[in-house]
Each structure stands twice: as structure tokens, then as C-alpha cells.
Design an enzyme around this catalytic site. Structure first.
Site, short mmCIF file in Angstrom:
data_model
loop_
_atom_site.label_atom_id
_atom_site.label_comp_id
_atom_site.label_asym_id
_atom_site.label_seq_id
_atom_site.Cartn_x
_atom_site.Cartn_y
_atom_site.Cartn_z
N GLU A 116 0.98 -1.24 -0.27
CA GLU A 116 -0.12 0.20 0.07
C GLU A 116 0.95 1.24 0.03
OE1 GLU A 116 -2.97 -0.31 -0.55
OE2 GLU A 116 -3.60 -2.35 0.01
N HIS A 139 -2.84 2.21 8.33
CA HIS A 139 -3.79 1.47 7.87
C HIS A 139 -4.14 -0.07 8.58
CE1 HIS A 139 -6.35 -0.91 5.01
NE2 HIS A 139 -5.50 -1.71 4.61
N HIS A 141 -7.68 -3.19 9.47
CA HIS A 141 -8.84 -3.64 9.42
C HIS A 141 -9.69 -3.87 10.55
CE1 HIS A 141 -6.39 -6.01 6.13
NE2 HIS A 141 -6.35 -4.72 5.76
N GLU A 169 -17.65 11.36 23.04
CA GLU A 169 -16.12 11.90 22.69
C GLU A 169 -15.90 12.29 21.11
OE1 GLU A 169 -12.92 10.64 24.64
OE2 GLU A 169 -13.77 11.66 26.46
N HIS A 210 -13.21 -2.96 3.46
CA HIS A 210 -11.71 -3.46 3.71
C HIS A 210 -11.09 -2.81 4.92
CE1 HIS A 210 -7.59 -3.71 1.68
NE2 HIS A 210 -7.43 -3.49 3.17
O1 2HA Z 1 -2.08 -6.89 3.39
O2 2HA Z 1 -3.77 -4.44 4.69
O3 2HA Z 1 -4.39 -3.57 2.24
C1 2HA Z 1 -1.73 -5.47 3.94
C2 2HA Z 1 -3.08 -4.83 3.80
C3 2HA Z 1 -3.38 -4.48 2.11
ZN ZN Z 2 -5.72 -3.65 4.12
#
Ligand code: 2HA
Ligand code: ZN
Length: 270
Positions: A116, A139, A141, A169, A210
């Protein structure tokens, strides 16, 4: 030369990744982090004149040329980073208008930077324009944010407004709101450009179905933004199917933001 594994930026990076894993936000090799480094503190730990190898990035970001980043590696597990940081992390310097990453430390077993990287670097460029003190892109999930993108409108005003109403909050932690992208193919320059476009106005950007991007001046700020949004999303997921007896009104959101001197995104309250 000091031991780079004792550098505050390295210690903080590893702690943050371990913590994100512990929160369940980074299963398998999910998630990635990049931290913009200042050359000054780096020189105490690293010979910045010694390039170990060069790697093409596949895109240009001229405004970041010459800048240093500590980045997570592609295919790496956050779970393991604390035990093998020199394999799972790398320090790169951008050259050639951003088209080349010069590896100065890490990725010891031949690895490379996160898939990414386009979204990360383009987001850094966008956030630096909005805030010269910006330094971090993360980033991951998070389960409840992701769940919410399955069942809630992806209109970013509606998505943010729902989260603001979940706990008091939120409106002063992210008064600037959350950008939301529909499902897109990850790892591409296209999703990188779309993310960076959102980063012009948001510190948090959700990737539908995602995950999420969080940014900030420090790892704590980026982590804290995601943590707060994820907590609010958890409350949404736990209550959305139940009869709603009480809610935070727009007037209460306004009063809260005013009291904490937070500037709510223009026009996002009714
Ligand atoms: O695997 O999160 O978006 C890494 C990630 C790809
Ligand atoms: Zn990801």
C-alpha cells in the site's frame, strides 16, 4: 552510532504495531504503517550515505523526494514485528521524484515495503499540505468499522454522523469527519490517489469493505483516531438492531464541540 532498535521512533513503531495486532485490527499480514522521519535524529542511528539497495515505487511524488520513512514490509505480520523488526520494517529515502525508494536499513531478508505504499505516500503528501506537522499514516482492518461498511450507508456525512452519535467523545476527537471510499481494488495507484484526495480534508478515511486509514502528527494520534472510530462502530453494531430509546441530538453535538473548541465539519450538522 547508537543502536537503532533503541531509537524512540523505532520503539514507538513496534509498540504501536503490536498494540494494533492485540486489538485484532491486523490479522495475518493485514495493515501497514509509515512514519515520516526527520533526518536529524536519524543521523545518530544510521549512515544515511549508505544505500543497501534501491526499489522502484511505481509512481511519482516529487514533493516527498529526499524524505525518509520508516515503513512496514509487504506480507509481514504485525504479530511478529517485535521479535524481528529488522525483517519486518525498513527505512527508505525517496529519490528520483519519488519513483525510487533507497533502502537504508531493514528488510534484512530481501523483503520490500508495503503493497500500500502508493496510498501511504500520496496520503503523506496530501496531509503535509493540510498540516506541516503531519508524520504518520496507518492502515488496518478494525472489525466493527468493517462490519459497519456492510450495513450502513457509505455516504461520508451519514457515516460520520452515525459515529458522532454513538458516544460523546467522537465529535471532538474527529470533528473534521471521516472520508469514505467505496470498495476499490487495494494496492493500486488508483486507490492511492482516491485516498490522498480524501486526505486533503480528512485525517481518517474508510475503505468500504476493507478497513481504515488513520493519520496524525504522532503514532498515538493516528492510533487514537482509529481506536475511537472503532469503539463508536462497535457501539453501532451492538445497538443498530435494537429499539433506540435515546440519542445524542445535533444540538448536543454542537454544544459539545463548542465546549471543547472543536470545529465541526462545515454543514455536517442539520
Ligand atoms: O495486507 O492491509 O491492504 C496488507 C493490507 C493491504
Ligand atoms: Zn488492508
Amino acid at each position: 552510532m547508537k543502536d537503532i532498535l533503541t531509537a524512540p521512533f523505532m520503539v514507538e513503531m513496534i509498540r504501536t504495531a503490536s498494540n494494533m495486532y492485540a486489538h485484532g485490527w491486523d490479522e495475518r499480514n493485514g495493515g501497514n504503517i509509515s512514519l515520516l522521519l526527520g533526518e536529524d535524529n536519524l543521523a545518530e542511528y544510521l549512515d544515511t550515505g549508505r544505500v543497501l539497495r534501491t526499489m522502484p515505487t511505481g509512481f511519482e511524488v516529487p514533493e516527498l523526494c529526499g524524505k525518509y520513512f520508516l515503513v512496514t514490509g509487504t506480507g509481514r505480520y504485525f504479530k511478529n514485528m517485535q521479535y524481528q523488526p529488522e525483517k519486518d520494517l525498513g527505512i527508505i529515502r525517496l529519490a528520483d521524484g519519488g519513483k525510487t525508494a533507497e533502502l537504508l536499513w531493514g528488510f534484512d531478508d530481501g523483503g520490500t515495503f508495503t503493497s500500500e505504499l502508493p496510498a501511504h505516500l500520496m496520503s503523506h503528501a496530501a496531509r503535509l499540505k493540510a498540516d506541516p506537522l503531519h508524520r504518520v499514516v496507518t492502515h488496518c482492518h478494525p472489525t466493527n468499522i468493517l462490519a459497519m461498511t456492510h450495513v450502513h450507508s457509505l455516504d461520508e456525512r451519514e457515516f460520520t454522523h452515525t459515529l458522532w452519535q454513538m458516544m460523546t467523545e467522537c465529535v471532538f476527537v474527529f470533528p473534521d469527519g471521516i472520508g469514505v471510499l467505496p470498495w476499490m481494488l487495494c494496492g493500486t495507484n488508483e486507490i492511492g490517489q482516491a485516498t490522498a484526495e480524501k486526505m486533503k480534508e480528512f485525517r481518517l478515511v474508510v475503505w468500504g469493505l476493507h478497513g481504515i486509514y488513520g493519520t496524525g502528527r504522532t503514532l498515538d494520534e493516528a492510533f487514537g483516531l482509529i481506536e475511537t472510530a472503532e469503539k463508536a462502530a462497535e457501539i453501532y453494531i451492538k445497538t443498530a438492531h435494537l429499539p433506540q430509546l435515546n440519542t445524542i441530538t445535533d444540538e448536543q453535538l454542537r454544544v459539545t464541540a463548542d465546549y471543547f473548541k472543536a470545529k465541526i465539519k462545515e454543514g455536517w450538522l442539520r
